[in-house]
Scaffold this motif. Structure first.
Motif, PDB file in Angstrom:
ATOM      1  N   ILE A   1       0.833  -1.208   0.000  1.00  0.00           N
ATOM      2  CA  ILE A   1       0.000   0.000   0.000  1.00  0.00           C
ATOM      3  C   ILE A   1       0.866   1.256   0.000  1.00  0.00           C
ATOM      4  CG2 ILE A   1      -1.631   1.345   1.398  1.00  0.00           C
ATOM      5  CD1 ILE A   1      -2.920  -1.379   2.161  1.00  0.00           C
TER       6      ILE A   1
ATOM      7  N   ALA B   1       2.284   1.666  -3.356  1.00  0.00           N
ATOM      8  CA  ALA B   1       1.268   2.111  -4.318  1.00  0.00           C
ATOM      9  C   ALA B   1       0.998   3.608  -4.166  1.00  0.00           C
ATOM     10  CB  ALA B   1      -0.025   1.328  -4.102  1.00  0.00           C
TER      11      ALA B   1
ATOM     12  N   PHE C   1      -3.023   9.141  -0.659  1.00  0.00           N
ATOM     13  CA  PHE C   1      -3.112   9.343  -2.111  1.00  0.00           C
ATOM     14  C   PHE C   1      -3.487  10.793  -2.416  1.00  0.00           C
ATOM     15  CE2 PHE C   1      -3.888   4.714  -2.102  1.00  0.00           C
ATOM     16  CZ  PHE C   1      -3.070   4.321  -3.156  1.00  0.00           C
TER      17      PHE C   1
ATOM     18  N   GLY D   1     -12.717  -0.900  -9.734  1.00  0.00           N
ATOM     19  CA  GLY D   1     -11.418  -0.339  -9.365  1.00  0.00           C
ATOM     20  C   GLY D   1     -10.326  -0.788 -10.307  1.00  0.00           C
TER      21      GLY D   1
ATOM     22  N   SER E   1      -3.969  -2.756  -8.088  1.00  0.00           N
ATOM     23  CA  SER E   1      -2.778  -1.988  -7.718  1.00  0.00           C
ATOM     24  C   SER E   1      -1.542  -2.881  -7.674  1.00  0.00           C
ATOM     25  CB  SER E   1      -3.000  -1.332  -6.348  1.00  0.00           C
ATOM     26  OG  SER E   1      -1.864  -0.634  -5.942  1.00  0.00           O
TER      27      SER E   1
ATOM     28  N   ARG F   1      -7.415  -0.904  -6.011  1.00  0.00           N
ATOM     29  CA  ARG F   1      -7.553   0.493  -5.575  1.00  0.00           C
ATOM     30  C   ARG F   1      -8.886   1.075  -6.049  1.00  0.00           C
ATOM     31  NH1 ARG F   1      -4.001   5.758  -7.543  1.00  0.00           N
ATOM     32  NH2 ARG F   1      -5.202   7.270  -6.323  1.00  0.00           N
ATOM     33  N   HIS F   2      -9.534   1.818  -5.135  1.00  0.00           N
ATOM     34  CA  HIS F   2     -10.798   2.517  -5.437  1.00  0.00           C
ATOM     35  C   HIS F   2     -10.646   3.967  -4.962  1.00  0.00           C
ATOM     36  CE1 HIS F   2     -12.224  -1.705  -5.350  1.00  0.00           C
ATOM     37  NE2 HIS F   2     -11.591  -1.762  -4.179  1.00  0.00           N
TER      38      HIS F   2
ATOM     39  N   ASP G   1      -8.908   6.570  -2.934  1.00  0.00           N
ATOM     40  CA  ASP G   1      -7.962   6.441  -1.824  1.00  0.00           C
ATOM     41  C   ASP G   1      -8.345   5.276  -0.904  1.00  0.00           C
ATOM     42  OD1 ASP G   1     -10.213   7.618  -0.792  1.00  0.00           O
ATOM     43  OD2 ASP G   1      -9.169   9.166   0.347  1.00  0.00           O
ATOM     44  N   TYR G   2      -9.250   4.416  -1.387  1.00  0.00           N
ATOM     45  CA  TYR G   2      -9.601   3.183  -0.673  1.00  0.00           C
ATOM     46  C   TYR G   2      -8.953   1.999  -1.376  1.00  0.00           C
ATOM     47  CZ  TYR G   2     -13.232   5.794   1.820  1.00  0.00           C
ATOM     48  OH  TYR G   2     -13.895   6.695   2.608  1.00  0.00           O
ATOM     49  N   LEU G   3      -8.594   0.978  -0.586  1.00  0.00           N
ATOM     50  CA  LEU G   3      -8.016  -0.233  -1.164  1.00  0.00           C
ATOM     51  C   LEU G   3      -8.669  -1.457  -0.517  1.00  0.00           C
ATOM     52  CD1 LEU G   3      -5.202   1.786  -0.437  1.00  0.00           C
ATOM     53  CD2 LEU G   3      -4.542   0.369  -2.383  1.00  0.00           C
TER      54      LEU G   3
ATOM     55  N   THR H   1      -8.081  -5.711  -0.179  1.00  0.00           N
ATOM     56  CA  THR H   1      -7.073  -6.745  -0.406  1.00  0.00           C
ATOM     57  C   THR H   1      -7.692  -8.117  -0.226  1.00  0.00           C
ATOM     58  OG1 THR H   1      -6.251  -6.969   1.862  1.00  0.00           O
ATOM     59  CG2 THR H   1      -5.359  -5.150   0.547  1.00  0.00           C
TER      60      THR H   1
ATOM     61  N   ASN I   1      -6.230   4.820   2.464  1.00  0.00           N
ATOM     62  CA  ASN I   1      -4.798   5.118   2.511  1.00  0.00           C
ATOM     63  C   ASN I   1      -4.115   4.019   3.326  1.00  0.00           C
ATOM     64  OD1 ASN I   1      -4.863   7.616   0.941  1.00  0.00           O
ATOM     65  ND2 ASN I   1      -5.991   8.459   2.685  1.00  0.00           N
TER      66      ASN I   1
END
Length: 416
Positions: free
Chosen positions: A249, A252, A269, A336, A339, A354-355, A357-359, A361, A403
């Motif tokens: 992260i 990224a 981000f 998304g 990443s 990645r969406h 500033d949201y991620l 996993t 983030n």
């Protein structure tokens, strides 16, 4: 008598309006109850499927009998699902009971209205019979003191005839309604009896499972040191994967910000207008995102919690774990861009999407069907979840970040 009947005629439209309002209100209540019953049925079907899958897994484990502690962990998950199923059935009984009460009130009201209507109608028929001859009706009009009074009496006779016809129609209508509500109550009573029987069986199954779990727990007390060592080993592996995700992260964020000319910022981000729109869309769907698997059960919650086998050991979960069946696919919970895709030391893969500033996993994948930089859509399959033949489970580890901040997936995924 004339004044009484005229008053009834004058009030008739108001009665009809009130009847319509009451029927409409009852229809709304009934529709809401039907909707609640439908949602509970869907929830119940899902829980029953999860319990069935859990029973299959337990059956496989019992045949192997290599690690009792894993059987107990799986059994604890099944007991949790059984408790949820019992609570769902109890909710169904309550909703059905409320609906039955509403229908019974309506039946009682219709019976009362019908009795009053029949008595009133019988009285009108009797009076009409006594004055049935055309001569007596003509005399009633001709005996008027003046023309205006004669006209009013003629109008009254006409209105009285119409009203009597309407009363007859209303009796037919209310009798039909009464039969409908009576039939509905009969069906609901049978449904309630079925739910009571199901609830009793569910409670008996739960008690058997608890007794079996107690027996197994007593059998593993001797191996407590071994179990604690195994738990700590698993925690260490989990922390290593989470550290790898956090590194991915940060990398990224650094790469994205460098590309936009903000290389100094490595923790948040710097969003382009397009990325900002994506983040806003993701945020607006909080609590409504789909599950990252088509079928699955939540087997580890987010945050600090006692270990299910050894409560003296506290574990910290950065995300959630979802158990599914062999061949289960992980799927993106929102539109998304991939990443990163990374391999873990144990040979499984992690996909980061990645969406804005949201991620999100997705870890513990045996193979991956997407690549870095690829655009993905909601519910798109991104890889197969690793299946453990001994435990009989395919467990997906799922995390959400904004983030570098960890978020609780349970507040983002629908009905989790």
């Amino acid at each position: 008598m004339n004044k009484l009947k005229l008053n009834k005629l004058q009030k008739l439209p108001v009665k009809q309006i009130l009847t319509f309002v009451l029927l409409f209100a009852n229809f709304i209540c009934w529709s809401q109850e039907e909707d609640r019953q439908r949602r509970l049925e869907e929830q119940k079907a899902r829980l029953q499927e999860e319990i069935r899958q859990k029973e299959l897994q337990l059956g496989m484990q019992r045949k192997k009998e290599k690690d009792v502690s894993k059987i107990v962990a799986n059994q604890k998950e099944k007991i949790g699902l059984q408790l949820k199923l019992i609570r769902t059935t109890e909710k169904q009984k309550k909703v059905l009971g409320n609906s039955m009460y509403i229908n019974q009130v309506k039946v009682n009201q219709l019976k009362n209205d019908l009795q009053i209507l029949k008595e009133d109608y019988a009285e009108m028929i009797e009076k009409s019979y006594k004055s049935r001859s055309e001569q007596s009706r003509a005399m009633f009009i001709l005996s008027a003191d003046n023309f205006l009074q004669a006209y009013k009496r003629a109008q009254y006779m006409k209105q009285y005839s119409t009203f009597r016809k309407m009363q007859g129609e209303e009796i037919k209508d209310k009798t039909s309604q009464l039969e409908t509500y009576g039939a509905k109550l009969g069906v609901q009573k049978k449904e309630k009896e079925k739910l009571i029987a199901e609830s009793e069986k569910e409670k008996q199954d739960l008690e058997k499972e608890r007794q079996e779990q107690e027996r197994l727990l007593n059998s593993i007390k001797k191996d407590k040191k071994k179990i604690i060592a195994e738990i700590r080993k698993k925690q260490k592996e989990s922390r290593a994967i989470e550290k790898q995700i956090e590194r991915l992260i940060r990398e990224a964020i650094a790469a994205a910000n460098k590309k936009s000319g903000n290389a100094s910022n490595t923790t948040t981000f710097v969003l382009t207008p397009e990325a900002k729109e994506m983040a806003n869309d993701f945020r607006s769907n909080r609590g409504r995102l789909p599950w990252p698997v088509e079928k699955g059960a939540l087997t580890k919650r987010f945050g600090r919690q006692p270990h299910p086998l050894e409560p003296s050991i506290m574990i910290e979960s950065s995300g959630v774990e979802i158990s599914s069946e062999r061949g289960a696919q992980a799927r993106a919970v929102f539109n998304g861009e991939v990443s990163d895709v990374q391999m873990a030391p144990n040979g499984t893969a992690t996909v980061v999407i990645r969406h804005g500033d949201y991620l999100t996993t997705y870890s513990n994948l045996s193979n991956v069907s997407v690549g870095k930089g690829q655009k993905v859509s909601t519910k798109q399959a991104i890889g197969s979840i690793h299946y453990n033949s001994f435990t009989g489970k395919a467990v997906l580890k799922f995390l959400i970040y904004q983030n570098t901040n960890k978020l609780n997936p349970q507040s983002w995924i629908k009905n989790m």
